[in-house]
Design a protein around this motif. Structure first.
Motif, mmCIF file in Angstrom:
data_model
loop_
_atom_site.group_PDB
_atom_site.id
_atom_site.type_symbol
_atom_site.label_atom_id
_atom_site.label_comp_id
_atom_site.label_asym_id
_atom_site.label_seq_id
_atom_site.Cartn_x
_atom_site.Cartn_y
_atom_site.Cartn_z
ATOM 1 N N ALA A 49 -2.884 2.879 -51.852
ATOM 2 C CA ALA A 49 -3.468 1.936 -51.375
ATOM 3 C C ALA A 49 -4.986 3.010 -52.071
ATOM 4 O O ALA A 49 -6.108 2.329 -52.537
ATOM 5 C CB ALA A 49 -4.231 0.720 -50.839
ATOM 6 N N GLU A 50 -4.869 4.039 -51.431
ATOM 7 C CA GLU A 50 -6.707 5.117 -51.209
ATOM 8 C C GLU A 50 -6.620 4.919 -52.508
ATOM 9 O O GLU A 50 -7.780 4.967 -52.629
ATOM 10 C CB GLU A 50 -5.761 5.977 -49.756
ATOM 11 N N ASP A 51 -5.528 5.606 -53.450
ATOM 12 C CA ASP A 51 -5.992 6.446 -54.714
ATOM 13 C C ASP A 51 -7.003 5.129 -55.750
ATOM 14 O O ASP A 51 -7.473 4.840 -55.748
ATOM 15 C CB ASP A 51 -4.602 6.557 -55.411
ATOM 16 N N GLY A 52 -5.889 3.620 -55.583
ATOM 17 C CA GLY A 52 -6.944 2.372 -56.349
ATOM 18 C C GLY A 52 -8.437 2.142 -55.861
ATOM 19 O O GLY A 52 -9.640 1.843 -56.458
ATOM 20 N N ALA A 53 -8.589 2.755 -54.080
ATOM 21 C CA ALA A 53 -10.009 2.177 -53.717
ATOM 22 C C ALA A 53 -10.541 3.718 -54.241
ATOM 23 O O ALA A 53 -12.156 3.044 -54.792
ATOM 24 C CB ALA A 53 -10.172 2.443 -51.881
ATOM 25 N N ILE A 54 -10.444 4.745 -54.376
ATOM 26 C CA ILE A 54 -11.069 5.587 -54.975
ATOM 27 C C ILE A 54 -11.596 4.968 -56.505
ATOM 28 O O ILE A 54 -12.748 5.363 -56.465
ATOM 29 C CB ILE A 54 -10.735 7.330 -54.953
ATOM 30 N N ALA A 55 -10.791 5.183 -56.996
ATOM 31 C CA ALA A 55 -10.511 4.923 -58.176
ATOM 32 C C ALA A 55 -11.213 3.738 -58.463
ATOM 33 O O ALA A 55 -12.196 4.061 -59.318
ATOM 34 C CB ALA A 55 -9.278 4.337 -59.088
ATOM 35 N N LEU A 56 -11.010 2.144 -57.657
ATOM 36 C CA LEU A 56 -11.957 1.517 -58.188
ATOM 37 C C LEU A 56 -13.469 1.584 -57.891
ATOM 38 O O LEU A 56 -14.764 1.150 -58.315
ATOM 39 C CB LEU A 56 -11.710 0.246 -57.333
ATOM 40 N N ARG A 57 -13.820 2.404 -56.804
ATOM 41 C CA ARG A 57 -14.824 2.460 -56.117
ATOM 42 C C ARG A 57 -16.069 3.934 -57.068
ATOM 43 O O ARG A 57 -17.133 3.468 -57.548
ATOM 44 C CB ARG A 57 -15.449 3.339 -54.993
ATOM 45 N N ALA A 58 -15.021 4.516 -57.731
ATOM 46 C CA ALA A 58 -15.513 5.964 -58.985
ATOM 47 C C ALA A 58 -15.989 4.918 -59.993
ATOM 48 O O ALA A 58 -17.400 5.291 -60.651
ATOM 49 C CB ALA A 58 -14.673 6.443 -59.020
ATOM 50 N N SER A 59 -15.173 3.514 -60.066
ATOM 51 C CA SER A 59 -15.770 2.610 -61.661
ATOM 52 C C SER A 59 -16.853 2.629 -61.185
ATOM 53 O O SER A 59 -17.491 1.721 -62.245
ATOM 54 C CB SER A 59 -14.568 2.451 -62.401
ATOM 55 N N LEU A 60 -17.121 1.500 -60.728
ATOM 56 C CA LEU A 60 -18.586 0.745 -59.888
ATOM 57 C C LEU A 60 -19.265 1.190 -60.067
ATOM 58 O O LEU A 60 -20.507 0.811 -60.428
ATOM 59 C CB LEU A 60 -17.399 -0.125 -58.211
ATOM 60 N N ASP A 61 -19.224 2.337 -59.637
ATOM 61 C CA ASP A 61 -20.060 3.124 -59.072
ATOM 62 C C ASP A 61 -20.945 3.774 -60.764
ATOM 63 O O ASP A 61 -22.118 3.850 -60.664
ATOM 64 C CB ASP A 61 -20.572 3.678 -58.082
ATOM 65 N N GLU A 62 -19.888 4.369 -61.269
ATOM 66 C CA GLU A 62 -20.672 5.218 -62.598
ATOM 67 C C GLU A 62 -21.285 3.318 -64.054
ATOM 68 O O GLU A 62 -22.150 3.745 -64.297
ATOM 69 C CB GLU A 62 -18.854 5.296 -62.917
ATOM 70 N N SER A 63 -20.620 2.454 -63.710
ATOM 71 C CA SER A 63 -21.396 1.584 -64.279
ATOM 72 C C SER A 63 -22.599 0.926 -63.862
ATOM 73 O O SER A 63 -22.956 1.031 -65.007
ATOM 74 C CB SER A 63 -20.114 0.053 -64.012
ATOM 75 N N VAL A 64 -22.893 1.097 -62.080
ATOM 76 C CA VAL A 64 -24.399 1.296 -62.296
ATOM 77 C C VAL A 64 -24.527 1.963 -62.072
ATOM 78 O O VAL A 64 -26.313 1.935 -62.583
ATOM 79 C CB VAL A 64 -24.446 0.765 -60.271
ATOM 80 N N THR A 65 -25.292 3.595 -62.215
ATOM 81 C CA THR A 65 -25.522 4.867 -62.811
ATOM 82 C C THR A 65 -25.304 4.138 -64.103
ATOM 83 O O THR A 65 -26.622 4.500 -64.386
ATOM 84 C CB THR A 65 -24.971 5.909 -62.267
ATOM 85 N N ASP A 66 -24.542 4.563 -64.790
ATOM 86 C CA ASP A 66 -25.293 4.298 -66.490
ATOM 87 C C ASP A 66 -25.814 2.826 -66.767
ATOM 88 O O ASP A 66 -26.695 3.447 -67.657
ATOM 89 C CB ASP A 66 -23.695 4.100 -67.113
ATOM 90 N N GLU A 491 -28.681 12.562 -62.538
ATOM 91 C CA GLU A 491 -28.008 11.538 -62.201
ATOM 92 C C GLU A 491 -26.508 12.290 -62.090
ATOM 93 O O GLU A 491 -25.611 10.804 -61.202
ATOM 94 C CB GLU A 491 -28.563 10.067 -63.073
ATOM 95 N N HIS A 492 -26.364 12.738 -62.444
ATOM 96 C CA HIS A 492 -24.170 12.704 -62.628
ATOM 97 C C HIS A 492 -24.108 14.534 -62.445
ATOM 98 O O HIS A 492 -24.697 15.905 -62.787
ATOM 99 C CB HIS A 492 -24.080 12.675 -64.789
ATOM 100 N N LEU A 493 -23.361 15.053 -61.481
ATOM 101 C CA LEU A 493 -22.908 16.474 -61.114
ATOM 102 C C LEU A 493 -21.805 16.728 -61.494
ATOM 103 O O LEU A 493 -21.371 17.945 -61.124
ATOM 104 C CB LEU A 493 -22.769 15.871 -59.255
ATOM 105 N N ARG A 494 -21.801 16.294 -62.245
ATOM 106 C CA ARG A 494 -20.196 16.923 -63.204
ATOM 107 C C ARG A 494 -21.025 17.734 -63.867
ATOM 108 O O ARG A 494 -19.734 18.158 -64.687
ATOM 109 C CB ARG A 494 -19.857 16.228 -64.276
#
Length: 761
Positions: A49-66, A491-494
């Protein structure tokens, strides 16, 4: 007497500690139970469940940032038609189900792509206020939930426009495996979306339909409980210093049906740093992962074995205490009483001489000193008196052979005889350890999920480069290009470096660190590749600028960015390897491009990458060798996007010893009991050695020296205890003998003897 000094406190504390350790052994080893659903399985669902929460949070934040970045880049240039804006967004990103541009003043829809958006849910009058552009969840007429992401398009002398994008609350790239479902739960406990449970109308048989209804009901029950528990403060929801997932997470156990029991893990969306919120975390969403696990027959450790070990410790402890009391404590107390009696002038009774050791040496010296005080003679007279006695004045030889050091060593050996087998022999987990198959499956699915997360991160990075390249177009102004690169880098630390490279290999604009992957020629043809010419791998993304033949935007990814994606609790060691099995990234220390160093892992990576009649698939295996069982999994890159040609594989492995499995729990508690026994013995016997045995040996040497005629050396007590009291008594006796010796010298010289009384205690 000193509270911490003397002979009694160490022995008393040792007795109490051994009694407590015996109780701990009996209760601890007799209460190790293996539930029908092992704790390791529940912990694994929590990590899932933690993996899912990390993936979902990253995806939603990435959409907002993009969306914000695209809107800012469009707004920085010349006005663009709404249809052109949406077309350009759609050519770069495929993450949104629908997009639209709305004129804020009039509310008129200017352009739309994809599914119809519920624009009436957006209050245009509150967009200028705080949080007016925050993402929001809306429910469609068919019951599905959508997340609306908002951003502003504004140009000089143009009406402000609202850019809206909708996305479903689905998990990007979560590998569910068999019989698992995962859901997004709202703050009120409602299931907003779920994957893994088919729709009832898709099920063909009545039995399957009943299973779906039961799983749906169980998932809703888990969702209500998880939403309630997830409201807790993360600082109080877990033990201090436990680390791992930054948000609230846990596990749940549900009902039983047909030999299977439902298990679930839950995790609330949390920011990438402690105490730092994001747009996604403000939605107060919780992820629930549920799976039906086959139950095993519950087992309990043998309580009789725990009682036997506790009884053996009691016998050993009783023997140790008896040895210490009989050979050290009682003789020392007897010497203390006899020495006090001699200083008071009671010289009629002989000194009770213990049987051996330092106490016997001190007792013999006291008896000789008693004769010297009684007869008023020097050493020669004292020797005659000793001979006239009961023979207690003998020196040397057998009295020194069983000293206090030997007694302490015997006590230590007795305690080691109980402690060492517990640490090395008793309840050892062997090759017959039962490892639940669910743990092996979870290792594979979680590794595959992590693999997809890395692939999507690279694809997202390349999509950003495409977006920047499309906005540059035919503009050759280096200042404008540098502005776009700087904004993207912030905007992107990658990225560690962004630059524009023409077909001859010349850098036209640059942001960040210096380029490391330039080979003296134009941009690479591959969208993403690895430059291995330096000391560390450099992942390079390339996006050609439309209309400028051979010129491209190049981004170099930070390896630390990839390493940060690999930090997943409960997966053990994780490596990203290339087609030659060389390490590119890791969650722990490594050297760039080094090999895995394990033939078994190499074979697992090779097997998972085979393409025989089908695409590569993740694999997992349980290695059993010498009692050290290891769960390993490998997942190759599979899927579309720019990173599909990378041919990387994510491999993970962990020792089963660290998991909450019955055999290892029993072994760990047994070893703990043995270690506690060692600590108790070392602390108590060490205390006894420092406080009593060491000073006692020194006292024996000085007492014999005094009896042999040394009247000049002053005896100073170290501590206020029995040994110190005997030392003080010997000092008084020394002063008495010294005074009498002076009187005899005065009498022999014809002088008048002093009538001063001898020293008293």
């Amino acid at each position: 007497m000193s509270l911490l000094g003397g002979i009694r406190p160490p022995i008393t504390v040792l007795s109490v500690l051994l009694l407590a350790l015996a109780g701990f052994t009996a209760l601890s080893l007799g209460s190790v139970r293996e539930d029908k659903l092992p704790a390791a399985v529940l912990t694994s669902q929590q990590h899932f469940a933690e993996d899912g929460a990390i993936a979902l949070r990253a995806s939603l934040d990435e959409s907002v940032t993009d969306l914000d970045r695209v809107a800012a880049l469009f707004s920085a240039g010349k006005p663009v038609a709404p249809d052109a804006v949406l077309d350009r967004i759609g050519s770069v990103y495929q993450k949104w189900r629908g997009t639209a541009v709305v004129e804020i003043a009039s509310g008129r829809l200017l352009a739309a792509r994809g599914e119809n958006l519920p624009l009436t849910a957006v209050d245009r009058t509150k967009l200028a206020g705080e949080g007016g552009l925050a993402p929001r969840m809306v429910k469609l007429a068919n019951g599905e939930t959508r997340l609306l992401t908002l951003s502003l398009l504004s140009w000089k002398d143009q009406p402000q426009q609202l850019l809206v994008a909708s996305s479903s609350l689905r998990f990007p790239g979560i590998s569910l495996g068999n019989f698992r479902s995962i859901a997004v739960v709202g703050p009120d406990g409602d299931v907003l979306s779920n994957d893994g449970i088919p729709e009832p109308e898709m099920v063909l048989t009545d039995l399957q339909r009943d299973d779906v209804k039961r799983d749906t009901k169980q998932l809703k029950s888990f969702a209500k409980t998880a939403a309630k528990r997830a409201r807790a403060n993360p600082l109080t929801a877990k033990e201090p210093g436990s680390g791992g997932f930054l948000g609230v997470s846990g596990s749940l156990m549900g009902g039983e049906f047909g030999g299977d029991r439902a298990a679930a893990g839950y995790a609330r969306l949390a920011g990438p740093e402690a105490g730092v919120g994001t747009e996604a975390t403000s939605l107060q969403l919780t992820v629930v992962a549920m799976v039906n696990v086959a139950q095993s027959a519950g087992r309990t450790s043998d309580a009789f074995a725990g009682l036997v070990l506790a009884g053996a410790l009691l016998l050993v402890g009783a023997l140790v205490i008896a040895v210490l009391i009989g050979t050290v404590q009682r003789p020392l107390i007897t010497l203390f009483l006899d020495s006090r009696r001699l200083t008071r002038g009671d010289l009629a009774r002989p000194v009770t001489v213990p049987r051996g050791g330092e106490a016997a040496r001190i007792g013999t010296a006291l008896e000789r000193l008693r004769h010297q005080l009684l007869e008023g003679t020097d050493e020669a007279d004292g020797a005659d008196g000793d001979t006239a006695g009961s023979g207690s004045g003998r020196r040397g030889g057998p009295l020194r052979r069983t000293g206090a050091r030997t007694l302490v060593a015997v006590c230590a050996v007795l305690l080691l005889a109980w402690c060492v087998p517990l640490g090395l022999l008793v309840n050892r987990a062997g090759d017959d350890v039962v490892v639940p198959q669910q743990l092996v499956s979870d290792q594979r699915e979680r590794t595959d999920t992590l693999n997809d997360r890395i692939r999507r991160a690279l694809n997202e990075g390349h999509a950003d480069l495409l977006s920047v390249a499309s906005l540059m177009g035919e503009d050759t102004d280096s200042a404008h290009m540098r502005t776009l690169l700087d904004r993207t880098l912030q905007e992107h630390l990658r990225y560690q470096s962004l630059y524009v490279l023409d077909r001859s290999g010349k850098v036209l604009a640059q942001a960040g660190g210096g380029p490391q992957a330039i080979e003296g020629k134009g941009p690479r043809e591959e969208p993403i590749t690895v430059h291995s010419g330096g000391k560390e791998p450099v992942v390079v993304g390339t996006a050609e600028i439309p209309g400028r033949d051979g010129t491209a935007v190049v981004g170099e990814f930070r390896i630390d960015f990839l390493n940060s994606l690999l930090r997943r609790p409960g997966l053990g060691e994780i490596r990203v390897v290339d087609s030659k099995h060389r390490i590119i990234a890791s969650n722990s220390g490594y050297r760039a491009f080094q090999k895995l160093g394990d033939d078994r892992l190499d074979a697992l990576v090779e097997g998972s990458s085979l393409k025989v009649g089908m695409s590569p698939r993740p694999g997992s295996v349980l290695y059993r060798s010498g009692g050290d069982h290891v769960i390993a999994a490998a997942a190759p890159f599979v899927g579309g996007g720019a990173a599909k040609e990378m041919d990387w594989t994510v491999v993970s492995w962990q020792s089963v010893k660290g998991l909450a499995i019955h055999e290892y729990s029993l072994q760990n508690r047994t070893v703990l009991a043995g270690l506690l026994g060692l600590a108790v013995g070392a602390a108590s016997l060490g205390w006894l050695w420092i406080v009593v045995i060491g000073p006692l040996r020194e006292l024996a040497r000085r007492a014999e020296s005094l009896a042999d005629g040394d009247r000049r050396t002053v005896l100073y007590p170290r501590n206020h205890d029995e040994v110190g009291a005997v030392t003080r008594s010997l000092e008084i006796i020394r002063q008495q003998l010294q005074q009498r010796q002076q009187q005899r010298k005065q009498a022999g010289a014809g002088g008048k003897p002093s009538s001063a009384p001898a020293g008293r205690n």
